[in-house]
Design a protein around this motif. Structure first.
Motif, PDB file in Angstrom:
ATOM      1  N   LEU A 141      18.206   2.621 -31.281  1.00 44.38           N
ATOM      2  CA  LEU A 141      18.267   1.448 -32.153  1.00 44.38           C
ATOM      3  C   LEU A 141      19.508   1.564 -33.030  1.00 44.38           C
ATOM      4  O   LEU A 141      19.858   2.659 -33.491  1.00 44.38           O
ATOM      5  CB  LEU A 141      17.016   1.345 -33.032  1.00 44.38           C
ATOM      6  CG  LEU A 141      15.704   0.973 -32.324  1.00 44.38           C
ATOM      7  CD1 LEU A 141      14.541   1.053 -33.303  1.00 44.38           C
ATOM      8  CD2 LEU A 141      15.792  -0.419 -31.713  1.00 44.38           C
ATOM      9  N   TYR A 142      20.169   0.412 -33.261  1.00 42.78           N
ATOM     10  CA  TYR A 142      21.384   0.361 -34.060  1.00 42.78           C
ATOM     11  C   TYR A 142      21.121  -0.501 -35.301  1.00 42.78           C
ATOM     12  O   TYR A 142      20.495  -1.558 -35.201  1.00 42.78           O
ATOM     13  CB  TYR A 142      22.540  -0.231 -33.254  1.00 42.78           C
ATOM     14  CG  TYR A 142      22.891   0.563 -32.019  1.00 42.78           C
ATOM     15  CD1 TYR A 142      23.963   1.462 -32.029  1.00 42.78           C
ATOM     16  CD2 TYR A 142      22.162   0.425 -30.848  1.00 42.78           C
ATOM     17  CE1 TYR A 142      24.276   2.197 -30.898  1.00 42.78           C
ATOM     18  CE2 TYR A 142      22.471   1.155 -29.716  1.00 42.78           C
ATOM     19  CZ  TYR A 142      23.535   2.039 -29.749  1.00 42.78           C
ATOM     20  OH  TYR A 142      23.844   2.757 -28.625  1.00 42.78           O
ATOM     21  N   PHE A 143      21.613  -0.038 -36.445  1.00 47.37           N
ATOM     22  CA  PHE A 143      21.396  -0.740 -37.699  1.00 47.37           C
ATOM     23  C   PHE A 143      22.733  -0.967 -38.403  1.00 47.37           C
ATOM     24  O   PHE A 143      23.456  -0.001 -38.677  1.00 47.37           O
ATOM     25  CB  PHE A 143      20.469   0.067 -38.619  1.00 47.37           C
ATOM     26  CG  PHE A 143      19.127   0.385 -38.007  1.00 47.37           C
ATOM     27  CD1 PHE A 143      18.036  -0.441 -38.220  1.00 47.37           C
ATOM     28  CD2 PHE A 143      18.963   1.513 -37.206  1.00 47.37           C
ATOM     29  CE1 PHE A 143      16.802  -0.155 -37.663  1.00 47.37           C
ATOM     30  CE2 PHE A 143      17.737   1.813 -36.640  1.00 47.37           C
ATOM     31  CZ  PHE A 143      16.645   0.979 -36.864  1.00 47.37           C
ATOM     32  N   ALA A 144      23.059  -2.217 -38.685  1.00 42.84           N
ATOM     33  CA  ALA A 144      24.303  -2.550 -39.383  1.00 42.84           C
ATOM     34  C   ALA A 144      24.081  -2.419 -40.888  1.00 42.84           C
ATOM     35  O   ALA A 144      23.108  -2.949 -41.428  1.00 42.84           O
ATOM     36  CB  ALA A 144      24.738  -3.967 -39.033  1.00 42.84           C
ATOM     37  N   ARG A 145      24.982  -1.735 -41.551  1.00 41.96           N
ATOM     38  CA  ARG A 145      24.859  -1.516 -42.992  1.00 41.96           C
ATOM     39  C   ARG A 145      26.222  -1.683 -43.664  1.00 41.96           C
ATOM     40  O   ARG A 145      27.259  -1.438 -43.059  1.00 41.96           O
ATOM     41  CB  ARG A 145      24.317  -0.102 -43.275  1.00 41.96           C
ATOM     42  CG  ARG A 145      22.890   0.125 -42.771  1.00 41.96           C
ATOM     43  CD  ARG A 145      21.909  -0.695 -43.569  1.00 41.96           C
ATOM     44  NE  ARG A 145      20.534  -0.449 -43.185  1.00 41.96           N
ATOM     45  CZ  ARG A 145      19.857  -1.169 -42.305  1.00 41.96           C
ATOM     46  NH1 ARG A 145      20.467  -2.183 -41.693  1.00 41.96           N
ATOM     47  NH2 ARG A 145      18.588  -0.896 -42.032  1.00 41.96           N
ATOM     48  N   GLU A 146      26.191  -2.070 -44.920  1.00 35.33           N
ATOM     49  CA  GLU A 146      27.439  -2.236 -45.671  1.00 35.33           C
ATOM     50  C   GLU A 146      27.971  -0.899 -46.171  1.00 35.33           C
ATOM     51  O   GLU A 146      29.177  -0.725 -46.309  1.00 35.33           O
ATOM     52  CB  GLU A 146      27.224  -3.187 -46.852  1.00 35.33           C
ATOM     53  CG  GLU A 146      26.944  -4.637 -46.442  1.00 35.33           C
ATOM     54  CD  GLU A 146      26.847  -5.545 -47.644  1.00 35.33           C
ATOM     55  OE1 GLU A 146      26.935  -5.030 -48.797  1.00 35.33           O
ATOM     56  OE2 GLU A 146      26.667  -6.761 -47.457  1.00 35.33           O
TER      57      GLU A 146
ATOM     58  N   ASP B   8      26.536  15.705 -42.257  1.00 30.39           N
ATOM     59  CA  ASP B   8      26.409  14.779 -43.391  1.00 30.39           C
ATOM     60  C   ASP B   8      25.192  15.208 -44.226  1.00 30.39           C
ATOM     61  O   ASP B   8      24.057  15.196 -43.745  1.00 30.39           O
ATOM     62  CB  ASP B   8      26.226  13.352 -42.868  1.00 30.39           C
ATOM     63  CG  ASP B   8      26.329  12.316 -43.976  1.00 30.39           C
ATOM     64  OD1 ASP B   8      25.938  12.618 -45.124  1.00 30.39           O
ATOM     65  OD2 ASP B   8      26.791  11.194 -43.687  1.00 30.39           O
ATOM     66  N   ILE B   9      25.435  15.556 -45.480  1.00 24.27           N
ATOM     67  CA  ILE B   9      24.356  16.105 -46.318  1.00 24.27           C
ATOM     68  C   ILE B   9      23.255  15.081 -46.582  1.00 24.27           C
ATOM     69  O   ILE B   9      22.130  15.453 -46.932  1.00 24.27           O
ATOM     70  CB  ILE B   9      24.914  16.630 -47.661  1.00 24.27           C
ATOM     71  CG1 ILE B   9      25.619  15.509 -48.440  1.00 24.27           C
ATOM     72  CG2 ILE B   9      25.862  17.799 -47.430  1.00 24.27           C
ATOM     73  CD1 ILE B   9      26.055  15.939 -49.832  1.00 24.27           C
ATOM     74  N   THR B  10      23.563  13.788 -46.422  1.00 25.56           N
ATOM     75  CA  THR B  10      22.545  12.755 -46.650  1.00 25.56           C
ATOM     76  C   THR B  10      21.356  12.962 -45.725  1.00 25.56           C
ATOM     77  O   THR B  10      20.196  12.839 -46.143  1.00 25.56           O
ATOM     78  CB  THR B  10      23.133  11.357 -46.417  1.00 25.56           C
ATOM     79  OG1 THR B  10      24.234  11.150 -47.290  1.00 25.56           O
ATOM     80  CG2 THR B  10      22.078  10.284 -46.671  1.00 25.56           C
ATOM     81  N   PHE B  11      21.600  13.298 -44.461  1.00 27.17           N
ATOM     82  CA  PHE B  11      20.529  13.399 -43.468  1.00 27.17           C
ATOM     83  C   PHE B  11      19.589  14.565 -43.753  1.00 27.17           C
ATOM     84  O   PHE B  11      18.456  14.577 -43.253  1.00 27.17           O
ATOM     85  CB  PHE B  11      21.123  13.538 -42.064  1.00 27.17           C
ATOM     86  CG  PHE B  11      21.838  12.308 -41.593  1.00 27.17           C
ATOM     87  CD1 PHE B  11      21.261  11.051 -41.729  1.00 27.17           C
ATOM     88  CD2 PHE B  11      23.094  12.406 -41.012  1.00 27.17           C
ATOM     89  CE1 PHE B  11      21.916   9.919 -41.288  1.00 27.17           C
ATOM     90  CE2 PHE B  11      23.765  11.272 -40.569  1.00 27.17           C
ATOM     91  CZ  PHE B  11      23.172  10.023 -40.710  1.00 27.17           C
TER      92      PHE B  11
ATOM     93  N   GLU C 296      14.653   6.926 -42.157  1.00 27.18           N
ATOM     94  CA  GLU C 296      14.028   6.914 -43.477  1.00 27.18           C
ATOM     95  C   GLU C 296      12.575   7.389 -43.412  1.00 27.18           C
ATOM     96  O   GLU C 296      12.104   8.076 -44.326  1.00 27.18           O
ATOM     97  CB  GLU C 296      14.081   5.500 -44.063  1.00 27.18           C
ATOM     98  CG  GLU C 296      13.486   5.411 -45.461  1.00 27.18           C
ATOM     99  CD  GLU C 296      13.495   4.000 -46.010  1.00 27.18           C
ATOM    100  OE1 GLU C 296      13.481   3.846 -47.251  1.00 27.18           O
ATOM    101  OE2 GLU C 296      13.516   3.047 -45.205  1.00 27.18           O
ATOM    102  N   ASP C 297      11.854   7.049 -42.353  1.00 23.68           N
ATOM    103  CA  ASP C 297      10.428   7.374 -42.248  1.00 23.68           C
ATOM    104  C   ASP C 297      10.147   8.518 -41.275  1.00 23.68           C
ATOM    105  O   ASP C 297       8.990   8.903 -41.103  1.00 23.68           O
ATOM    106  CB  ASP C 297       9.645   6.134 -41.791  1.00 23.68           C
ATOM    107  CG  ASP C 297       9.812   4.970 -42.752  1.00 23.68           C
ATOM    108  OD1 ASP C 297       9.747   5.197 -43.970  1.00 23.68           O
ATOM    109  OD2 ASP C 297      10.012   3.836 -42.283  1.00 23.68           O
ATOM    110  N   TYR C 298      11.176   9.060 -40.641  1.00 24.20           N
ATOM    111  CA  TYR C 298      10.975  10.047 -39.584  1.00 24.20           C
ATOM    112  C   TYR C 298      10.534  11.391 -40.168  1.00 24.20           C
ATOM    113  O   TYR C 298      11.062  11.824 -41.194  1.00 24.20           O
ATOM    114  CB  TYR C 298      12.271  10.223 -38.786  1.00 24.20           C
ATOM    115  CG  TYR C 298      12.120  11.126 -37.597  1.00 24.20           C
ATOM    116  CD1 TYR C 298      11.356  10.738 -36.504  1.00 24.20           C
ATOM    117  CD2 TYR C 298      12.729  12.377 -37.573  1.00 24.20           C
ATOM    118  CE1 TYR C 298      11.207  11.572 -35.405  1.00 24.20           C
ATOM    119  CE2 TYR C 298      12.591  13.211 -36.484  1.00 24.20           C
ATOM    120  CZ  TYR C 298      11.821  12.807 -35.404  1.00 24.20           C
ATOM    121  OH  TYR C 298      11.680  13.646 -34.332  1.00 24.20           O
TER     122      TYR C 298
ATOM    123  N   GLY D 199      22.430   3.241 -46.903  1.00 24.22           N
ATOM    124  CA  GLY D 199      22.588   2.907 -45.495  1.00 24.22           C
ATOM    125  C   GLY D 199      21.402   3.345 -44.652  1.00 24.22           C
ATOM    126  O   GLY D 199      21.019   2.663 -43.691  1.00 24.22           O
ATOM    127  N   VAL D 200      20.794   4.477 -45.007  1.00 23.19           N
ATOM    128  CA  VAL D 200      19.649   4.996 -44.261  1.00 23.19           C
ATOM    129  C   VAL D 200      18.410   4.118 -44.466  1.00 23.19           C
ATOM    130  O   VAL D 200      17.552   4.020 -43.580  1.00 23.19           O
ATOM    131  CB  VAL D 200      19.351   6.447 -44.676  1.00 23.19           C
ATOM    132  CG1 VAL D 200      18.053   6.947 -44.054  1.00 23.19           C
ATOM    133  CG2 VAL D 200      20.502   7.357 -44.287  1.00 23.19           C
TER     134      VAL D 200
END
Length: 233
Positions: free
Chosen positions: A154-159, A183-186, A172-174, A165-166
């Motif tokens: 699945l692809y999600f477009a974000r600004e 990437d430290i965000t993940f 987000e729910d995984y 963005g997540v």
């Protein structure tokens, strides 16, 4: 440069000649009786078949062809239009707006499938996620990708990147093992983490090039490659 341009022009001509032989246009004209009310001046016509809405309508094969060119083949709308026009000898000149609407139509029609894929991906023990740069009307944006080993994506477009963005993506729910780059965000999502081996190989290659006196990086690079080949096999 001139020779290169001439070669590209010649190659394009050859491709058009090869493919246009197989392109056959079938045009169906529908006519409906028009009824006139002499008292009110109103006019009404008999019903057309389902799906015949505009003055000119294109069947699923043309629409699917343009959609795949624009999305799966990453061909621009202008080039997709030109290619179809070339294939049909200029008989089909689709508007840019029509090709652009195909993406929205596809998104609306596939919403149940996308919801089902979203739910299935949450149950997968392993999921890959990444973020890549993109452009929208000249502005920089981001595309988040979520994919599982069974082939769902699945692809999600974000600004923006980061937690904003997540938000709204599967990530987000995984709650399983999340495979991603550094990437430290993940690292704030999922129950456990594995760094993408393609990135690990990239880091090791950089170490080999920048630190030629060391040996561990070469051994580790060979080991990771062997692991990847074993897993793929």
């Amino acid at each position: 440069m001139l020779e290169d341009c001439a070669f590209k022009k010649t190659a394009r001509t050859i491709v058009k000649q090869m493919v246009s032989i197989r392109m056959v246009l079938n045009v169906t004209e529908y006519q409906a009786d028009v009824y006139y009310n002499s008292h009110t001046g109103e006019r009404a016509h008999a019903a057309f078949p389902d799906g015949v809405i505009d003055d000119v309508n294109y069947d699923g094969s043309i629409r699917a062809f343009l959609f795949l060119l624009n999305n799966d083949c990453c061909t621009s709308i202008d080039k997709s239009r030109a290619f179809l026009s070339d294939l049909t000898g200029g008989k089909l000149n689709i508007s840019k707006g029509m090709i652009s609407r195909l993406n929205r139509e596809f998104a609306l029609k596939t919403e149940p499938e996308r919801r089902s894929a979203y739910a299935d991906m949450l149950l997968s023990p392993v999921m890959h996620t990444d973020c890549t740069n993109a452009r929208e009307n000249g502005k920089s944006c981001q595309v988040y990708v979520c994919a599982t080993p069974d082939g769902k994506a699945l692809y999600f477009a974000r600004e923006k990147k980061g937690h904003e963005g997540v938000k709204g993506t599967v990530t987000e729910d995984y709650q399983g093992i999340l495979v991603h780059d550094h990437d430290i965000t993940f690292y704030n999502y999922g129950a456990d983490h594995q760094e993408c081996l393609a990135h690990v190989l990239r880091y090791l290659k950089a170490s080999i090039e920048n630190e030629p006196d060391r040996t561990w990086n070469k051994k580790m690079h060979a080991l990771v490659q062997e692991m990847v080949h074993f897993r793929n096999g």
